[in-house]
Design a protein around this motif. Structure first.
Motif, short mmCIF file in Angstrom:
data_model
loop_
_atom_site.label_atom_id
_atom_site.label_comp_id
_atom_site.label_asym_id
_atom_site.label_seq_id
_atom_site.Cartn_x
_atom_site.Cartn_y
_atom_site.Cartn_z
N GLY A 307 0.76 -1.06 -0.02
CA GLY A 307 0.14 -0.06 -0.09
C GLY A 307 0.71 1.16 0.01
N ALA A 308 2.22 1.17 0.58
CA ALA A 308 2.98 2.37 0.52
C ALA A 308 3.42 2.90 -1.00
N ASN A 309 3.15 2.02 -2.16
CA ASN A 309 3.44 2.21 -3.31
C ASN A 309 2.54 3.36 -3.95
N PRO A 310 2.81 3.80 -4.74
CA PRO A 310 1.91 4.75 -5.63
C PRO A 310 0.90 4.25 -6.33
N GLY A 311 -0.35 5.04 -6.48
CA GLY A 311 -1.57 4.63 -7.28
C GLY A 311 -2.42 3.19 -6.58
N GLN A 312 -2.39 3.13 -5.21
CA GLN A 312 -3.24 2.01 -4.64
C GLN A 312 -4.39 2.53 -4.41
N ASP A 313 -4.62 3.94 -4.41
CA ASP A 313 -6.06 4.48 -4.01
C ASP A 313 -7.31 3.79 -4.82
N ALA A 314 -8.24 3.49 -4.03
CA ALA A 314 -9.36 3.09 -4.90
C ALA A 314 -9.95 4.00 -5.84
N ALA A 315 -9.97 4.99 -5.52
CA ALA A 315 -10.45 6.13 -6.53
C ALA A 315 -9.95 6.16 -7.77
N TRP A 316 -8.86 5.70 -8.17
CA TRP A 316 -8.46 5.46 -9.58
C TRP A 316 -9.18 4.54 -10.42
N GLY A 317 -9.98 3.84 -9.64
CA GLY A 317 -11.06 2.87 -10.44
C GLY A 317 -10.30 1.49 -10.75
N PRO A 318 -10.97 0.54 -11.55
CA PRO A 318 -10.63 -0.76 -11.93
C PRO A 318 -9.60 -1.19 -12.68
N SER A 319 -8.55 -0.65 -12.30
CA SER A 319 -7.11 -0.46 -13.25
C SER A 319 -5.82 -0.83 -12.75
N GLY A 320 -5.08 -1.32 -13.46
CA GLY A 320 -3.55 -1.53 -12.85
C GLY A 320 -3.25 -2.70 -12.34
N THR A 321 -4.42 -3.87 -12.36
CA THR A 321 -4.03 -5.14 -11.75
C THR A 321 -3.36 -6.07 -12.95
N ARG A 322 -3.19 -7.31 -12.45
CA ARG A 322 -2.45 -8.24 -13.53
C ARG A 322 -3.75 -9.20 -14.24
N GLU A 323 -4.87 -8.95 -13.89
CA GLU A 323 -5.82 -9.74 -14.52
C GLU A 323 -5.70 -9.76 -15.94
N LYS A 324 -5.20 -8.48 -16.53
CA LYS A 324 -5.35 -8.39 -18.11
C LYS A 324 -3.66 -8.15 -18.31
N PRO A 325 -3.32 -8.22 -19.80
CA PRO A 325 -1.76 -8.09 -20.02
C PRO A 325 -1.32 -6.79 -19.40
N SER A 326 -0.03 -6.75 -19.15
CA SER A 326 0.47 -5.57 -18.51
C SER A 326 1.93 -5.76 -19.17
N GLY A 327 2.74 -4.79 -18.80
CA GLY A 327 4.20 -4.55 -19.15
C GLY A 327 4.60 -3.67 -19.85
N LEU A 328 5.82 -3.74 -20.31
CA LEU A 328 6.44 -2.65 -21.20
C LEU A 328 5.97 -2.90 -22.55
N ALA A 329 4.97 -2.00 -22.74
CA ALA A 329 4.24 -1.93 -24.46
C ALA A 329 5.01 -1.04 -25.44
#
Length: 436
Positions: A307-329
């Motif tokens: 939780g100390a890492n940036p972007g963990q706020d719930a207010a950002w919405g349903p994004s940034g998990t690894r349920e979908k492809p991620s990485g250096l695009a």
């Protein structure tokens, strides 16, 4: 750090030389030999990865520092000599030309509310500094033009590949004059209260001072960058301080061709785009957020990178998990095809990304401040360097040099306070460079 501009009254004269701080240090984990071009706690930081870092002759690295009272500095990669390359302060982004030995930046004009675009003749400056024959600052710095009052100019100035035009952001009032009829300004998005518009992009001819409007959009603009290999092409972002509804955009210098660079889905967290070649833009599709409890099935535990890492706020919405492809695009500007070059197996995933212009390598950092190199042909990934302290004032922001043989980062590895950063060069391994 990127948005924070070093500006103010000069405390030293342009051309002033400072003692070398160059040190070669072996990474304690990977064994990579790191060349620290600065090593003292001045509060150094590199130019953002969207812009060139080296002078056109490949010999000097330009950076930001408080060593000379907030003036821009250059360090010779071989000798370690440090030279002040601005006088009178600057604001926003430092722009190095890729063909000419020139530096461009903005600074406040004597008339409040206006900005100058300044050109620095680095070839003359370095020669006179070495010879001890420095002249007045006006002999090396030329005001290319001044933005009009009320334009609210500023932000991420970018020098076009033709080295004749400089692009910069304009404020709400100016942007509103050119906004297409019926387009409604966006409201703030996300917990940081950023992203509202409208904003616009204008351009100045650095030879004549002529100013033209490029485009207006209904949202806040950030990270304006020019395609340094293809004149008249701009990439920019919808800036919210985090996840955007549609992060990446591109437009032509005449205002035509405005479109999303990579049309993203609501579950994708796209960030830190950087033009890396004539046809390609690297960007991060983040995989740094926890998967909600039960998302993996009934009773499945939540996963989290901290939780100390940036972007963990719930207010950002349903994004940034690894349920979908991620990485250096990497997105092709012509075919619009997107490929993922690689992703870390755990942790935050790749965060700030870049690539060599020959298409061989990609590079990225993560929340731990480690730096990873990817062979784009084989998809092999190795850790180049780590131990840069996750308490550092900023991320490494890895950026390749022109020929793709080395990478510049900013690092707190040597700092006693765990925060102050220095300028560091990381080589691409020799055995990788020998690959066909």
């Amino acid at each position: 750090m990127m948005a924070c501009a070093f500006s103010g009254t000069a405390h030293a004269q342009i051309g002033k030389r400072f003692p070398s701080e160059r040190k070669v240090v072996k990474d304690p984990v990977t064994g990579t030999m790191l060349t620290f071009l600065t090593s003292k706690p001045h509060g150094d930081s590199k130019i953002y990865p969207t812009h060139p870092q080296w002078t056109s002759d490949g010999k000097w690295v330009v950076f930001r520092s408080r060593l000379a009272g907030g003036e821009a500095l250059a360090v010779n990669e071989q000798t370690g000599d440090i030279v002040q390359v601005s006088e009178g302060g600057y604001t926003g982004m430092l722009n190095l030309a890729r063909k000419a030995m020139k530096l461009y930046f903005m600074r406040p004009d004597s008339n409040k509310g206006r900005l100058q675009i300044v050109e620095v003749d680095l070839a003359r400056l370095f020669a006179d500094s070495a010879a001890g024959t420095m002249k007045a600052a006006s002999e090396y710095q030329r005001v290319a033009g001044i933005t009009p009052l009320g334009m609210e100019a500023g932000g991420d100035m970018a020098l076009d590949a033709d080295e004749e035009w400089a692009y910069f952001r304009v404020g709400k009032d100016e942007a509103s004059k050119h906004l297409a009829p019926g387009v409604k300004p966006e409201q703030p998005f996300g917990p940081r209260g950023m992203g509202a518009g409208p904003n616009g992009i204008a351009r100045m001819n650095v030879k004549t001072g002529e100013i033209k409007h490029v485009v207006s959009v209904p949202f806040q603009i950030g990270h304006i960058q020019a395609n340094l290999f293809n004149p008249g092409e701009i990439v920019f972002c919808w800036e919210t301080g985090g996840k955007s509804p549609q992060r990446t955009w591109t437009v032509k210098a005449d205002g035509s061709g405005l479109r999303p660079l990579y049309p993203e889905a609501p579950y994708e967290w796209v960030t830190h785009e950087a033009v890396i070649s004539k046809d390609e833009v690297a960007m991060a599709i983040m995989g740094h957020r926890k998967i909600p409890e039960g998302a993996g099935g009934v009773g499945a535990p939540a996963t989290d990178v901290g939780g100390a890492n940036p972007g963990q706020d719930a207010a950002w919405g349903p994004s940034g998990t690894r349920e979908k492809p991620s990485g250096l695009a990497i997105v092709n500007l012509r075919t619009r095809e997107m490929t993922i070059a690689g992703q870390t197996p755990s942790g935050s995933g790749l965060w700030h990304v870049h690539g060599s212009s020959d298409g061989r390598w990609a590079v990225g950092d993560d929340f731990s401040r480690s730096v990873y190199l990817i062979d784009r042909k084989t998809r092999e990934m190795i850790t180049l360097t780590t131990g840069h302290k996750d308490t550092a004032a900023d991320h490494p922001h890895p950026t390749f040099n022109a020929d793709g043989t080395k990478i510049e980062i900013q690092s707190a590895m040597l700092s006693e306070d765990g925060r102050t950063m220095n300028i560091c060069i990381v080589p691409v391994p020799e055995e990788w460079l020998k690959r066909k």
